[in-house]
Design a protein around this motif. Structure first.
Motif, PDB file in Angstrom:
ATOM      1  N   GLU A  34     103.721  16.384  60.819  1.00 18.92           N
ATOM      2  CA  GLU A  34     103.121  15.075  60.673  1.00 18.92           C
ATOM      3  C   GLU A  34     102.136  15.069  59.515  1.00 18.92           C
ATOM      4  O   GLU A  34     102.067  14.081  58.747  1.00 18.92           O
ATOM      5  CB  GLU A  34     102.416  14.677  61.964  1.00 18.92           C
ATOM      6  N   LEU A  35     101.343  16.162  59.374  1.00 17.31           N
ATOM      7  CA  LEU A  35     100.406  16.252  58.256  1.00 17.31           C
ATOM      8  C   LEU A  35     101.135  16.271  56.920  1.00 17.31           C
ATOM      9  O   LEU A  35     100.658  15.696  55.929  1.00 17.31           O
ATOM     10  CB  LEU A  35      99.539  17.512  58.394  1.00 17.31           C
ATOM     11  N   ASN A  36     102.238  16.971  56.879  1.00 20.38           N
ATOM     12  CA  ASN A  36     103.010  16.994  55.632  1.00 20.38           C
ATOM     13  C   ASN A  36     103.461  15.580  55.247  1.00 20.38           C
ATOM     14  O   ASN A  36     103.382  15.181  54.073  1.00 20.38           O
ATOM     15  CB  ASN A  36     104.206  17.935  55.782  1.00 20.38           C
ATOM     16  N   ILE A  37     103.905  14.873  56.284  1.00 24.79           N
ATOM     17  CA  ILE A  37     104.320  13.491  56.018  1.00 24.79           C
ATOM     18  C   ILE A  37     103.124  12.674  55.561  1.00 24.79           C
ATOM     19  O   ILE A  37     103.183  11.889  54.604  1.00 24.79           O
ATOM     20  CB  ILE A  37     104.964  12.898  57.282  1.00 24.79           C
ATOM     21  N   GLN A  47     102.798  22.369  69.228  1.00 29.01           N
ATOM     22  CA  GLN A  47     102.053  21.160  68.881  1.00 29.01           C
ATOM     23  C   GLN A  47     101.578  21.207  67.431  1.00 29.01           C
ATOM     24  O   GLN A  47     101.611  20.181  66.721  1.00 29.01           O
ATOM     25  CB  GLN A  47     100.868  21.002  69.826  1.00 29.01           C
ATOM     26  N   LEU A  48     101.133  22.425  66.966  1.00 32.06           N
ATOM     27  CA  LEU A  48     100.689  22.573  65.583  1.00 32.06           C
ATOM     28  C   LEU A  48     101.841  22.348  64.604  1.00 32.06           C
ATOM     29  O   LEU A  48     101.668  21.732  63.538  1.00 32.06           O
ATOM     30  CB  LEU A  48     100.071  23.971  65.359  1.00 32.06           C
ATOM     31  N   LEU A  49     102.987  22.878  64.962  1.00 36.12           N
ATOM     32  CA  LEU A  49     104.154  22.642  64.090  1.00 36.12           C
ATOM     33  C   LEU A  49     104.448  21.151  63.981  1.00 36.12           C
ATOM     34  O   LEU A  49     104.720  20.620  62.877  1.00 36.12           O
ATOM     35  CB  LEU A  49     105.370  23.401  64.628  1.00 36.12           C
ATOM     36  N   ASN A  50     104.345  20.513  65.145  1.00 41.19           N
ATOM     37  CA  ASN A  50     104.576  19.068  65.107  1.00 41.19           C
ATOM     38  C   ASN A  50     103.496  18.380  64.284  1.00 41.19           C
ATOM     39  O   ASN A  50     103.776  17.468  63.472  1.00 41.19           O
ATOM     40  CB  ASN A  50     104.589  18.500  66.530  1.00 41.19           C
ATOM     41  N   TYR A  61     102.246  10.701  52.026  1.00 41.29           N
ATOM     42  CA  TYR A  61     101.721   9.341  51.907  1.00 41.29           C
ATOM     43  C   TYR A  61     100.381   9.339  51.176  1.00 41.29           C
ATOM     44  O   TYR A  61     100.117   8.475  50.336  1.00 41.29           O
ATOM     45  CB  TYR A  61     101.575   8.698  53.287  1.00 41.29           C
ATOM     46  N   GLN A  62      99.528  10.377  51.488  1.00 44.47           N
ATOM     47  CA  GLN A  62      98.204  10.443  50.863  1.00 44.47           C
ATOM     48  C   GLN A  62      98.327  10.685  49.372  1.00 44.47           C
ATOM     49  O   GLN A  62      97.581  10.111  48.561  1.00 44.47           O
ATOM     50  CB  GLN A  62      97.369  11.551  51.524  1.00 44.47           C
TER      51      GLN A  62
END
Length: 232
Positions: A184-187, A177-180, A191-192
């Motif tokens: 997602e955080l990287n994405i 889940q953390l990898l996912n 965007y940020q």
């Protein structure tokens, strides 16, 4: 003895013919009494002779017995001499035996003192063994308690291992889940970053192109406020 008495009677009768009548009677009485005494003495003499015969027989028997006893005494003296020689031998043997016994007694005393020392050491060793036994009993009790605690810990470790395995499974799930989430955080960070760059551009535009003229106007108005009543 009877012949002598008869001769004495004949002599008395011959003398009676010579002596007067009164005197004859007195002499006759005396002679009768003397004869009775003589007869009594003869009888006593016979008794003494028979007693002497018996006594001589007894003495002869006693002499024979004495000879026998002397012979026995000679044999006994020889035996006593032999026994004395044997006693001397035994005495010399006893002296040697006494010396050996004294030596053995000394050795026994030495052994007794050694045994006393050994007994003291043995008592001390037994006391130490008892102490060690008591310590071993306490150690065994502690060991039993520790084994029980170890069994408890082992049971707890089994439970903990099961929980840890479950937690590892959960961690693996969480890791996935953390990898996912990281992806997602990287994405989101991409965007940020783009959003921040846009905001920085906007802020640059507002601070330089919009805000600078406003600050200039405010500065001029402040100067005007300050110098409204001055002579200048």
């Amino acid at each position: 003895m009877l012949k002598r008495i008869n001769t004495i009677d004949s002599e008395i009768k011959n003398d009676l013919f010579v002596i007067p009548n009164n005197e004859k009677i007195n002499v006759a009485v005396e002679l009768i009494l003397a004869n009775e005494k003589l007869v009594f003495q003869i009888q006593e003499q016979k008794k003494r002779d028979s007693e002497l015969i018996v006594i001589t027989d007894q003495l002869a028997f006693q002499n024979q017995e004495k000879q026998k006893l002397s012979a026995k005494l000679i044999i006994a003296e020889k035996e006593i001499g032999h026994q004395n020689k044997e006693k001397e031998k035994r005495a010399s043997e006893l002296l040697i035996a006494n010396k050996e016994l004294a030596f053995q007694n000394l050795e026994k005393e030495k052994r007794a003192t050694e045994l006393i020392i050994a007994n003291k050491k043995l008592i001390f060793q037994n006391q130490e063994k008892e102490k060690r036994a008591a310590e071993l009993i306490l150690a065994n009790k502690n060991l039993v308690f520790q084994n029980q605690e170890k069994e408890k810990r082992a049971a707890e470790l089994i439970i903990a291992n099961k929980e840890l395995a479950f937690q590892n499974q959960e961690k693996e799930k969480r890791a996935i889940q953390l990898l996912n989430a990281i992806s997602e955080l990287n994405i989101a960070e991409e965007y940020q970053k783009e959003y921040i760059i846009g905001l920085e551009k906007l802020m640059f535009m507002t601070s330089h192109k919009l805000r600078q003229p406003v600050t200039n106007i405010l500065g001029i108005s402040f100067i005007l406020d300050q110098s409204s009543n001055s002579k200048q």
